[in-house]
Design an enzyme around this catalytic site. Structure first.
Site, short mmCIF file in Angstrom:
data_model
loop_
_atom_site.label_atom_id
_atom_site.label_comp_id
_atom_site.label_asym_id
_atom_site.label_seq_id
_atom_site.Cartn_x
_atom_site.Cartn_y
_atom_site.Cartn_z
N ARG A 270 29.70 -41.03 19.28
CA ARG A 270 28.83 -41.79 18.39
C ARG A 270 29.59 -42.84 17.57
NH1 ARG A 270 25.89 -36.63 18.28
NH2 ARG A 270 23.74 -37.04 18.92
N GLN B 152 28.95 -25.47 16.14
CA GLN B 152 28.59 -25.19 17.53
C GLN B 152 29.49 -24.11 18.12
OE1 GLN B 152 27.72 -28.30 20.77
NE2 GLN B 152 29.88 -27.90 21.07
N HIS C 194 37.63 -35.34 24.56
CA HIS C 194 37.23 -34.63 25.78
C HIS C 194 38.43 -34.41 26.70
CE1 HIS C 194 33.33 -36.74 24.72
NE2 HIS C 194 32.94 -35.49 24.80
#
Length: 279
Positions: A186, A152, A37
């Site tokens: 995750r 995505q 990120h």
């Protein structure tokens, strides 16, 4: 850095920014931020005058048996990391504010029927809907997404093109741990042994890169990757696919640009990885 929870507050801040002719970069996240990120946020800061990060665990992209309730959270750490990176605005809405009796959804056909879409049939409808809302709320000029979520990114590019969104999507490289495992929120689910075994995904990617080339059969690539994954007895392959890079449909042989992608359940963690090959 300002932290706000409502759409109205975001608009109060971004409207003057737009009137000044400044460029806004948006980094949509579900929180529990890691270095992947941070790479998106850093790139957004390099490209734009104003950076907005959204932290929203979006319920509409989770199926009934998925990990919405257990998804890792640490808002205090997330905000600290954003501030250190020079973020201007963090949007942390409540579900009720984002979805007030929602009856409208955004769905992209064809690109969502392979890869993760096979086992997560509502996932991309939820992604496209929330990202559409974030684009409209933020009035961003550019949106930043990681290549780890390659499907995505392809789906969102198609959505932006088809619906004429006035925004540029920037895909940023996969950020990996020192041993090659793709960074993911995750990964938190993995115990010590699972963390070691999870390297089978990266090893299978490396093997595929060795054998791929123009004219190579997809089944040979998939077979070689499957053999490596199966060395971990409890690893459960969701999919390994070779698809064309534009429409994400399976190909029998590598004749044009392709995406090689896989998803594997390692204990309670569903991990994904991929690479693209350009002919």
């Amino acid at each position: 850095m300002k932290v706000v929870k409502t759409v109205a507050e975001v608009r109060e801040i971004v409207n003057p920014v737009k009137l000044q002719g400044k460029k806004i970069g948006l980094v949509p996240t579900m929180g529990f931020l890691h270095d992947g990120h941070m790479s998106l946020i850093k790139r957004a800061g390099e490209d734009n005058d104003f950076v907005m990060v959204s932290i929203f665990l979006n319920p509409t992209q989770f199926g009934p048996n998925e990990d919405l309730d257990s998804y890792p959270k640490d808002l205090e750490s997330d905000l600290s990391k954003c501030e250190a990176q020079g973020v201007d605005l963090v949007f942390t809405p409540d579900v009720d504010d984002m979805y007030d009796n929602l009856k409208t959804y955004v769905k992209v056909e064809e690109l969502t029927n392979q890869l993760c879409g096979m086992s997560r049939p509502i996932h991309f409808q939820g992604v496209c809907t929330v990202v559409s809302k974030l684009f409209n709320i933020s009035k961003a000029d550019r949106g930043y997404f990681g290549q780890k979520d390659a499907q995505q990114l392809a789906v969102l590019r198609k959505m932006v093109k088809d619906l004429n969104f006035d925004i540029e999507l920037i895909g940023c490289p996969i950020v990996r741990e020192a041993d090659g495992l793709a960074m993911s929120s995750r990964n938190k689910y993995l115990n010590e042994q699972e963390r070691k075994d999870a390297l089978c995904l990266y090893k299978s990617i490396q093997k595929a890169k060795e054998i791929i080339g123009k004219g190579v059969a997809s089944k040979d690539i998939i077979s070689a990757m499957t053999e490596i994954i199966n060395e971990v007895p409890y690893a459960k392959i969701d999919y390994i696919q070779v698809v064309d890079s534009e429409f994400l449909q399976p190909v029998e042989t590598v004749e044009g640009d392709v995406l090689v992608a896989l998803a594997v359940d390692m204990g309670s963690a569903r991990l994904i990885d991929n690479f693209t090959y350009e002919v």
